[in-house]
Design an enzyme around this catalytic site. Structure first.
Site, PDB file in Angstrom:
ATOM      1  N   ASN A   1       0.117   4.369  -0.017  1.00 48.83           N
ATOM      2  CA  ASN A   1      -0.314   5.402   0.939  1.00 48.83           C
ATOM      3  C   ASN A   1       0.232   5.129   2.336  1.00 48.83           C
ATOM      4  OD1 ASN A   1      -1.963   7.094  -0.800  1.00 48.83           O
ATOM      5  ND2 ASN A   1      -3.373   5.369  -0.873  1.00 48.83           N
ATOM      6  N   LYS A   2       0.143   3.877   2.773  1.00 49.99           N
ATOM      7  CA  LYS A   2       0.683   3.518   4.089  1.00 49.99           C
ATOM      8  C   LYS A   2       2.203   3.659   4.122  1.00 49.99           C
ATOM      9  CE  LYS A   2      -2.806   0.213   5.680  1.00 49.99           C
ATOM     10  NZ  LYS A   2      -3.014  -1.163   6.183  1.00 49.99           N
TER      11      LYS A   2
ATOM     12  N   ASP B   1      -2.429  -3.581  10.281  1.00 54.94           N
ATOM     13  CA  ASP B   1      -3.772  -3.738   9.742  1.00 54.94           C
ATOM     14  C   ASP B   1      -4.624  -2.698  10.439  1.00 54.94           C
ATOM     15  OD1 ASP B   1      -5.409  -4.979   7.830  1.00 54.94           O
ATOM     16  OD2 ASP B   1      -6.412  -6.152   9.366  1.00 54.94           O
TER      17      ASP B   1
ATOM     18  N   HIS C   1      -4.412   6.938  14.420  1.00 49.29           N
ATOM     19  CA  HIS C   1      -4.329   5.568  14.935  1.00 49.29           C
ATOM     20  C   HIS C   1      -3.020   4.916  14.499  1.00 49.29           C
ATOM     21  CE1 HIS C   1      -5.762   4.380  10.852  1.00 49.29           C
ATOM     22  NE2 HIS C   1      -6.413   5.528  10.966  1.00 49.29           N
TER      23      HIS C   1
ATOM     24  N   GLY D   1      -8.353   6.448   1.757  1.00 46.24           N
ATOM     25  CA  GLY D   1      -9.383   5.582   2.341  1.00 46.24           C
ATOM     26  C   GLY D   1     -10.577   6.379   2.835  1.00 46.24           C
ATOM     27  N   TYR D   2     -10.929   6.168   4.085  1.00 45.31           N
ATOM     28  CA  TYR D   2     -12.093   6.823   4.676  1.00 45.31           C
ATOM     29  C   TYR D   2     -11.775   8.210   5.247  1.00 45.31           C
ATOM     30  CZ  TYR D   2     -14.044   2.084   4.505  1.00 45.31           C
ATOM     31  OH  TYR D   2     -14.489   0.850   4.092  1.00 45.31           O
ATOM     32  N   ASP D   3     -10.537   8.677   5.116  1.00 46.38           N
ATOM     33  CA  ASP D   3     -10.127   9.951   5.719  1.00 46.38           C
ATOM     34  C   ASP D   3     -11.052  11.129   5.396  1.00 46.38           C
ATOM     35  OD1 ASP D   3      -8.032   8.704   6.995  1.00 46.38           O
ATOM     36  OD2 ASP D   3      -6.469   9.544   5.708  1.00 46.38           O
TER      37      ASP D   3
ATOM     38  N   ASN E   1       0.835  -1.199   0.000  1.00 44.36           N
ATOM     39  CA  ASN E   1       0.000   0.000   0.000  1.00 44.36           C
ATOM     40  C   ASN E   1       0.875   1.256   0.000  1.00 44.36           C
ATOM     41  OD1 ASN E   1      -1.590   2.244   0.971  1.00 44.36           O
ATOM     42  ND2 ASN E   1      -3.149   0.765   1.603  1.00 44.36           N
TER      43      ASN E   1
END
Length: 193
Positions: free
Chosen positions: A11-12, A68, A176, A149-151, A9
């Site tokens: 982004n991560k 995760d 997180h 993502g959901y940001d 990923n």
């Protein structure tokens, strides 16, 4: 010092790289030419993080870590949770995942949610888990262009902003993933003593 991260990923990878001290370099699966997709069939964030960290350690025989993350929405009984990345299907499409989430929240007033991350560290002798979480609400309308993502939908009431409206440095301090990574880095410092 090299840190080996079991992720494809981008982004991560970018987010975690930005949080590392100058003396640490992140190496991802791409850097290691490991193209195999890791099957994430765990039922919890902890299980999936461990699966990925163990996979990388088994391939490179070097201390490895993985994360995760999941968005748990209270009124949806914790969904999407461990299935957050593939909520709308196995192709892991951020826009489709967000659309599905908003459809499921139609007509519901309670939009409380928690973003959680678990990082697993595996060195062949020991395994450690580190977690972080941040509470917020799901915004009806996406706001902001930072993050992924959901940001754009994850609203932080104390800041009156979504995660996607935060500057990357600010998000990394309170997120997180940032919390869990700080715990891992602290542990690595102690192990090096």
């Amino acid at each position: 010092m090299k840190l080996f991260f079991a992720s494809h990923n981008e982004n991560k990878i970018r987010e975690i790289s930005a949080m590392l001290p100058a003396n640490m370099m992140l190496k991802s699966l791409k850097d290691l030419s490991l193209t195999e997709e890791i099957v994430e069939n765990g039922l919890t964030l902890e299980e999936n993080a461990l699966l990925k960290a163990r996979f990388l350690h088994a391939h490179i025989h070097h201390a490895s870590f993985a994360d995760d993350s999941g968005l748990e929405v209270e009124v949806l009984n914790g969904r999407p949770g461990v299935y957050s990345a593939r909520y709308a299907g196995p192709e892991k499409n951020d826009a489709a995942n967000s659309r599905k989430l908003l459809r499921e929240l139609e007509g519901k007033n309670n939009r409380s949610a928690v973003f959680k991350t678990v990082i697993a560290f595996v060195d062949g002798q020991q395994e450690f888990l580190f977690s972080g979480e941040v509470r917020g609400n799901i915004a009806l309308t996406p706001r902001g262009t930072n993050g992924f993502g959901y940001d754009p939908h994850f609203f932080l009431p104390d800041l009156n902003l979504t995660a996607a409206q935060l500057a990357p440095e600010q998000k990394n301090r309170i997120s997180h993933r940032g919390q869990a990574l700080a715990k891992l880095l602290h542990k690595l410092e102690r192990l090096a003593l």
